[in-house]
Design a protein around this motif. Structure first.
Motif, PDB file in Angstrom:
ATOM      1  N   GLY A   1       0.792  -1.227   0.000  1.00  0.00           N
ATOM      2  CA  GLY A   1       0.000   0.000   0.000  1.00  0.00           C
ATOM      3  C   GLY A   1       0.820   1.271   0.000  1.00  0.00           C
ATOM      4  O   GLY A   1       0.357   2.313  -0.465  1.00  0.00           O
ATOM      5  N   GLY A   2       2.025   1.230   0.563  1.00  0.00           N
ATOM      6  CA  GLY A   2       2.952   2.351   0.456  1.00  0.00           C
ATOM      7  C   GLY A   2       2.472   3.650   1.043  1.00  0.00           C
ATOM      8  O   GLY A   2       2.612   4.713   0.436  1.00  0.00           O
ATOM      9  N   TYR A   3       1.919   3.618   2.252  1.00  0.00           N
ATOM     10  CA  TYR A   3       1.357   4.833   2.840  1.00  0.00           C
ATOM     11  C   TYR A   3       2.435   5.844   3.223  1.00  0.00           C
ATOM     12  O   TYR A   3       2.252   7.039   3.095  1.00  0.00           O
ATOM     13  N   ARG A   4       3.579   5.379   3.730  1.00  0.00           N
ATOM     14  CA  ARG A   4       4.680   6.276   4.104  1.00  0.00           C
ATOM     15  C   ARG A   4       5.999   5.610   3.759  1.00  0.00           C
ATOM     16  O   ARG A   4       6.060   4.393   3.571  1.00  0.00           O
ATOM     17  N   SER A   5       7.062   6.398   3.708  1.00  0.00           N
ATOM     18  CA  SER A   5       8.353   5.853   3.295  1.00  0.00           C
ATOM     19  C   SER A   5       9.440   5.984   4.358  1.00  0.00           C
ATOM     20  O   SER A   5      10.587   5.626   4.115  1.00  0.00           O
ATOM     21  N   SER A   6       9.096   6.500   5.537  1.00  0.00           N
ATOM     22  CA  SER A   6      10.045   6.536   6.645  1.00  0.00           C
ATOM     23  C   SER A   6       9.269   6.470   7.956  1.00  0.00           C
ATOM     24  O   SER A   6       8.083   6.836   8.009  1.00  0.00           O
ATOM     25  N   LEU A   7       9.928   5.992   9.012  1.00  0.00           N
ATOM     26  CA  LEU A   7       9.294   5.803  10.309  1.00  0.00           C
ATOM     27  C   LEU A   7      10.165   6.418  11.391  1.00  0.00           C
ATOM     28  O   LEU A   7      11.392   6.301  11.346  1.00  0.00           O
ATOM     29  N   GLU A   8       9.546   7.049  12.402  1.00  0.00           N
ATOM     30  CA  GLU A   8      10.299   7.521  13.554  1.00  0.00           C
ATOM     31  C   GLU A   8      10.275   6.456  14.639  1.00  0.00           C
ATOM     32  O   GLU A   8       9.208   6.089  15.138  1.00  0.00           O
ATOM     33  N   ASN A   9      11.430   5.974  14.993  1.00  0.00           N
ATOM     34  CA  ASN A   9      11.583   4.868  15.929  1.00  0.00           C
ATOM     35  C   ASN A   9      11.702   5.384  17.366  1.00  0.00           C
ATOM     36  O   ASN A   9      12.099   6.522  17.603  1.00  0.00           O
ATOM     37  N   ASP A  10      11.348   4.528  18.329  1.00  0.00           N
ATOM     38  CA  ASP A  10      11.589   4.844  19.734  1.00  0.00           C
ATOM     39  C   ASP A  10      12.763   4.007  20.246  1.00  0.00           C
ATOM     40  O   ASP A  10      13.345   3.214  19.501  1.00  0.00           O
ATOM     41  N   TYR A  11      13.105   4.192  21.523  1.00  0.00           N
ATOM     42  CA  TYR A  11      14.099   3.313  22.153  1.00  0.00           C
ATOM     43  C   TYR A  11      13.587   2.953  23.541  1.00  0.00           C
ATOM     44  O   TYR A  11      13.019   3.786  24.248  1.00  0.00           O
ATOM     45  N   THR A  12      13.800   1.698  23.916  1.00  0.00           N
ATOM     46  CA  THR A  12      13.261   1.184  25.162  1.00  0.00           C
ATOM     47  C   THR A  12      14.249   1.332  26.304  1.00  0.00           C
ATOM     48  O   THR A  12      15.423   0.963  26.190  1.00  0.00           O
ATOM     49  N   VAL A  13      13.754   1.858  27.419  1.00  0.00           N
ATOM     50  CA  VAL A  13      14.514   1.935  28.659  1.00  0.00           C
ATOM     51  C   VAL A  13      14.121   0.732  29.509  1.00  0.00           C
ATOM     52  O   VAL A  13      12.989   0.640  29.991  1.00  0.00           O
ATOM     53  N   SER A  14      15.033  -0.227  29.673  1.00  0.00           N
ATOM     54  CA  SER A  14      14.750  -1.425  30.458  1.00  0.00           C
ATOM     55  C   SER A  14      14.479  -1.071  31.918  1.00  0.00           C
ATOM     56  O   SER A  14      14.981  -0.065  32.437  1.00  0.00           O
ATOM     57  N   VAL A  15      13.691  -1.901  32.577  1.00  0.00           N
ATOM     58  CA  VAL A  15      13.403  -1.677  33.987  1.00  0.00           C
ATOM     59  C   VAL A  15      14.632  -2.061  34.818  1.00  0.00           C
ATOM     60  O   VAL A  15      15.125  -3.182  34.746  1.00  0.00           O
TER      61      VAL A  15
END
Length: 373
Positions: free
Chosen positions: A124-138
């Protein structure tokens, strides 16, 4: 285009830092890889990590499901009838969603290659880039504060903070420490991984609201089966609530959406059983006007590449949690998605399918023969 072979491998890659949640601690990423070959020479790849505490699967069970139950319905099947193949895949064994996801990925990789399109465009090609997060472990709050500051310095604007392992009071202190470390210009989302009761969650979330910690959302605060508890939290807090482990299938999503039990849904290919089933959840959420996040287990860049292509294809998917490959000591692939700016942004190549050129053989062990477990 007919399927002529399906090879099965085991992969094992150490993490550079232990990954800790309310459910488990992970130091090594283990997965089953599949390589599908069609009669025209096209090869497609898929991945299935064993996440015992969520999907209930092990390396051995994934291998058995693919080798003994799924392989027989694939060999000789025509990929031009992929909907029929995927319907069979859903029926041949109940649950075993990660095993199904690996095969589903390989099928879509082959299909998009035959169409000479990157998979996200094929879907479907709705977007061509993504903003990623990063996980802070407990961890201890001092360690979480240190980690969060580092991730912000690396350019991440969104942090996913793990909570739910100890008391709610300790969790509040952890979140407050993280907010102090990163300031107000970073989005903080919490993931309790089913670690609270409904009343604990409401108490903790309302306290954090009163403290002005400005939490974007809270993911799966209660046990997966407790939809009434999830609904109670959603109705008694201002902070948006996301369903994760509560939603494996489109049927689960329908129940959550009809009840108004959550504000968002986290779709994972390993829970849904692959792209075909995940698309049903995204379509259903769109009908209800609910946004989704696409997340992952502790996977290599192979599984994440498939998930990212799916996430880029659909307008209902607005959040992206694809930091798992950044936690690994090495990249097992040549090709796949591109991580830009230390991982904050994900982009796609113009290669067809998943864009995988090679998989490092040094990390793969063939488990094609019975009895190698």
């Amino acid at each position: 285009m007919k399927i002529v072979d399906l090879e099965i491998y085991q992969a094992s890659i150490p993490l550079h830092t232990p990954f800790k949640t309310a459910l488990r601690t992970v130091t090594v990423a283990e997965s089953i890889f599949v390589k599908m070959t069609a009669d025209n020479g096209i090869t497609g790849w898929g991945e299935a990590p064993p996440t015992h505490v969520i999907t209930g699967e092990s390396l051995a069970s994934i291998h058995y499901a693919i080798d003994k139950l799924i392989r027989p319905i694939l060999i000789g099947a025509s990929l031009s009838s992929y909907a029929h193949i995927l319907a069979q895949l859903e029926k041949v064994i109940v649950r075993n969603s990660s095993a199904k996801a690996a095969v589903d990925m390989a099928i879509y990789d082959c299909l998009a290659q035959e169409a000479n399109q990157p998979l996200y465009q094929y879907l479907g090609g709705y977007r061509s880039s993504l903003e990623n997060d990063y996980t802070v472990s407990v961890n201890a709050k001092e360690q979480m504060q240190k980690d969060a500051k580092l991730y912000k310095e690396n350019g991440f604007r969104i942090l996913k903070v793990k909570v739910g392992k100890d008391t709610a009071a300790k969790d509040i202190a952890r979140v407050a420490a993280v907010r102090e470390a990163v300031g107000e210009d970073v989005l903080i989302r919490l993931d309790a991984n089913q670690g609270w009761t409904a009343k604990e969650a409401v108490n903790a979330i309302t306290q954090m609201e009163a403290m002005g910690l400005n939490i974007e959302l809270v993911e799966q605060p209660v046990a997966a089966h407790d939809l009434l508890g999830l609904k109670y939290i959603t109705e008694h807090t201002k902070t948006p609530i996301m369903a994760d482990e509560a939603v494996f299938s489109s049927q689960d999503a329908r129940r959550v959406l009809e009840m108004g039990a959550a504000d968002f849904i986290n779709i994972k290919l390993m829970k849904a059983g692959g792209i075909y089933q995940a698309m049903k959840i995204a379509n259903l959420a769109e009908i209800y006007g609910v946004s989704c996040m696409v997340g992952s287990m502790i996977e290599t860049k192979l599984g994440i590449t498939a998930a990212a292509h799916f996430a880029a294809s659909h307008p209902a998917i607005t959040r992206f949690d694809f930091d798992a490959p950044l936690m690994l000591a090495d990249d097992i692939l040549e090709g796949g998605v591109h991580y830009q700016g230390k991982g904050k942004t994900i982009t796609f190549s113009n290669q067809s399918g998943l864009g995988i050129k090679t998989v490092k053989e040094s990390y793969l062990q063939s488990v094609k023969r019975e009895g190698e477990w």
